[in-house]
Motif scaffolding. Structure first.
Motif, PDB file in Angstrom:
ATOM      1  N   ASP A 164       0.833  -1.212   0.000  1.00  0.00           N
ATOM      2  CA  ASP A 164       0.000   0.000   0.000  1.00  0.00           C
ATOM      3  C   ASP A 164       0.862   1.255   0.000  1.00  0.00           C
ATOM      4  OD1 ASP A 164      -2.296  -1.515  -0.016  1.00  0.00           O
ATOM      5  OD2 ASP A 164      -2.846  -1.090   2.073  1.00  0.00           O
ATOM      6  N   LEU A 165       1.946   1.231   0.789  1.00  0.00           N
ATOM      7  CA  LEU A 165       2.867   2.375   0.802  1.00  0.00           C
ATOM      8  C   LEU A 165       3.545   2.526  -0.556  1.00  0.00           C
ATOM      9  CD1 LEU A 165       4.578   1.988   4.290  1.00  0.00           C
ATOM     10  CD2 LEU A 165       3.092   3.861   3.584  1.00  0.00           C
ATOM     11  N   ALA A 166       4.005   1.421  -1.118  1.00  0.00           N
ATOM     12  CA  ALA A 166       4.726   1.463  -2.391  1.00  0.00           C
ATOM     13  C   ALA A 166       3.836   1.932  -3.537  1.00  0.00           C
ATOM     14  CB  ALA A 166       5.307   0.086  -2.713  1.00  0.00           C
ATOM     15  N   SER A 167       2.556   1.569  -3.494  1.00  0.00           N
ATOM     16  CA  SER A 167       1.640   1.936  -4.584  1.00  0.00           C
ATOM     17  C   SER A 167       1.123   3.364  -4.450  1.00  0.00           C
ATOM     18  CB  SER A 167       0.451   0.977  -4.613  1.00  0.00           C
ATOM     19  OG  SER A 167      -0.389   1.208  -3.481  1.00  0.00           O
ATOM     20  N   GLY A 168       1.336   3.960  -3.304  1.00  0.00           N
ATOM     21  CA  GLY A 168       0.811   5.305  -3.071  1.00  0.00           C
ATOM     22  C   GLY A 168      -0.637   5.281  -2.604  1.00  0.00           C
ATOM     23  N   GLN A 169      -1.197   4.077  -2.428  1.00  0.00           N
ATOM     24  CA  GLN A 169      -2.572   3.951  -1.978  1.00  0.00           C
ATOM     25  C   GLN A 169      -2.748   4.559  -0.594  1.00  0.00           C
ATOM     26  OE1 GLN A 169      -4.049  -0.019  -2.387  1.00  0.00           O
ATOM     27  NE2 GLN A 169      -6.001   0.440  -1.457  1.00  0.00           N
TER      28      GLN A 169
ATOM     29  N   ASP B 267       8.599  10.514  -5.075  1.00  0.00           N
ATOM     30  CA  ASP B 267       9.181  11.463  -6.032  1.00  0.00           C
ATOM     31  C   ASP B 267       8.094  11.872  -7.029  1.00  0.00           C
ATOM     32  OD1 ASP B 267       8.941   9.381  -7.883  1.00  0.00           O
ATOM     33  OD2 ASP B 267      11.077   8.892  -7.867  1.00  0.00           O
ATOM     34  N   ASP B 268       8.474  12.702  -8.007  1.00  0.00           N
ATOM     35  CA  ASP B 268       7.505  13.203  -8.992  1.00  0.00           C
ATOM     36  C   ASP B 268       6.879  12.085  -9.824  1.00  0.00           C
ATOM     37  OD1 ASP B 268       7.906  15.762  -8.119  1.00  0.00           O
ATOM     38  OD2 ASP B 268       9.438  16.220  -9.639  1.00  0.00           O
ATOM     39  N   ALA B 269       7.556  10.958  -9.940  1.00  0.00           N
ATOM     40  CA  ALA B 269       7.036   9.829 -10.718  1.00  0.00           C
ATOM     41  C   ALA B 269       6.150   8.919  -9.855  1.00  0.00           C
ATOM     42  CB  ALA B 269       8.197   9.022 -11.301  1.00  0.00           C
ATOM     43  N   GLY B 270       5.976   9.274  -8.572  1.00  0.00           N
ATOM     44  CA  GLY B 270       5.141   8.468  -7.691  1.00  0.00           C
ATOM     45  C   GLY B 270       5.849   7.291  -7.064  1.00  0.00           C
ATOM     46  N   GLN B 271       7.168   7.249  -7.180  1.00  0.00           N
ATOM     47  CA  GLN B 271       7.943   6.159  -6.588  1.00  0.00           C
ATOM     48  C   GLN B 271       8.330   6.527  -5.157  1.00  0.00           C
ATOM     49  OE1 GLN B 271       8.527   3.192  -8.243  1.00  0.00           O
ATOM     50  NE2 GLN B 271       7.090   4.131  -9.674  1.00  0.00           N
ATOM     51  N   VAL B 272       8.338   5.550  -4.292  1.00  0.00           N
ATOM     52  CA  VAL B 272       8.724   5.777  -2.899  1.00  0.00           C
ATOM     53  C   VAL B 272      10.199   6.145  -2.848  1.00  0.00           C
ATOM     54  CG1 VAL B 272       8.977   4.701  -0.622  1.00  0.00           C
ATOM     55  CG2 VAL B 272       6.993   4.167  -2.032  1.00  0.00           C
ATOM     56  N   THR B 273      10.495   7.276  -2.199  1.00  0.00           N
ATOM     57  CA  THR B 273      11.893   7.662  -2.021  1.00  0.00           C
ATOM     58  C   THR B 273      12.371   7.366  -0.605  1.00  0.00           C
ATOM     59  OG1 THR B 273      11.259   9.924  -1.460  1.00  0.00           O
ATOM     60  CG2 THR B 273      11.791   9.460  -3.779  1.00  0.00           C
ATOM     61  N   SER B 274      11.432   7.371   0.355  1.00  0.00           N
ATOM     62  CA  SER B 274      11.805   7.006   1.724  1.00  0.00           C
ATOM     63  C   SER B 274      10.543   6.699   2.522  1.00  0.00           C
ATOM     64  CB  SER B 274      12.605   8.128   2.410  1.00  0.00           C
ATOM     65  OG  SER B 274      11.775   9.231   2.687  1.00  0.00           O
ATOM     66  N   VAL B 275      10.762   5.906   3.544  1.00  0.00           N
ATOM     67  CA  VAL B 275       9.680   5.571   4.467  1.00  0.00           C
ATOM     68  C   VAL B 275      10.189   5.817   5.879  1.00  0.00           C
ATOM     69  CG1 VAL B 275       8.193   3.748   5.379  1.00  0.00           C
ATOM     70  CG2 VAL B 275       8.711   3.815   2.925  1.00  0.00           C
TER      71      VAL B 275
END
Length: 187
Positions: A25-30, A59-67
Motif C-alpha cells: 500500500d505504501l509502495a503503490s501510493g494507496q 518522487d515526482d514519478a510516484g515512486q517511494v523515495t523514503s519511508v
C-alpha cells in the motif's frame, strides 16, 4: 544494506501477509501514512507488540523515495487489554451460568451498558433502545417503578449500596410474575 524488511527475522510468519499488504500500500501510493500493530520476535526469542507509525515520501514519478517508520512498544498495553478481555469473558460466563445480568449506568450520559441482551433477559419486545433507562423501566411492573427509582436515587445521593426487588412487567411462561433482585454500587 540492500536488505528488505523480510530479510530480518523479527517478522512473525502469521504477520507476513499483513506486513506485505502495508508495504505494498505504501509502495503503490494507496496509503502514504498508516498505523499498524504487529507482534514481533525479539533477539532473545520472546514476543513484543509494536504499534508502527509509517509515512512514505514519493518522487515526482510516484515512486517511494523514503519511508519513516516509528515503532512504539505496546506489549504492556496489549497484555493488559488481553487480561481485561479474559476477565470480562469470565464474568460474562459466570453471569450467564447464574442467569444474571450486570449493567452499568453512565450517570452523565444517562445510558445503560449490559452484559447480556436486556430485552431477552427481561422478556421484552425487541426494538426499543433499552440503553435509555427510561425505556428500561418497561421491564418493571408499574407498581414497582417508584421503589426502583427511589432505590437508585438513594444509592446515587448517599453512596449506599443499591438493593431492591421488583416484579417484571412481562410474566413468566407460567403466567406468574417474574421477580428480579437488583443489587448495585455507585462507583
Amino acid at each position: 544494506t540492500g536488505k528488505g524488511m523480510f530479510d530480518f527475522p523479527f517478522v512473525l510468519e502469521e504477520n507476513r501477509a499483513l506486513a506485505e499488504r502495508v508495504r505494498d500500500d505504501l509502495a503503490s501510493g494507496q496509503n502514504s501514512r498508516g498505523v499498524v500493530t504487529l507482534s514481533h520476535h525479539t533477539k532473545s526469542g520472546g514476543i513484543v507488540w509494536c504499534e508502527w507509525h509509517l509515512s512514505a515520501l514519493y518522487d515526482d514519478a510516484g515512486q517511494v523515495t523514503s519511508v519513516l517508520s516509528l515503532a512504539l512498544d505496546v506489549t504492556d498495553r496489549r497484555t493488559a487489554a488481553d487480561a481485561l478481555a479474559l476477565s470480562e469473558a469470565r464474568v460474562r460466563a459466570a453471569l450467564d451460568g447464574a442467569n444474571m445480568l450486570a449493567r452499568d449506568l453512565d450517570l452523565v450520559a444517562n445510558r445503560w451498558r449490559t452484559t447480556a441482551d436486556f430485552a431477552d433477559f427481561h422478556g421484552l419486545e425487541r426494538g426499543p433502545d433499552y440503553t435509555n433507562p427510561e425505556l428500561a423501566l418497561r421491564a418493571i411492573h408499574p407498581d414497582d417503578v417508584p421503589a426502583v427509582l427511589a432505590g437508585r436515587r438513594r444509592a446515587i445521593e448517599t453512596d449506599e449500596p443499591m438493593r431492591y426487588v421488583f416484579r417484571s412487567r412481562v410474566p413468566a411462561a407460567d403466567g406468574h410474575p417474574r421477580w428480579f433482585s437488583t443489587r448495585g454500587q455507585v462507583i
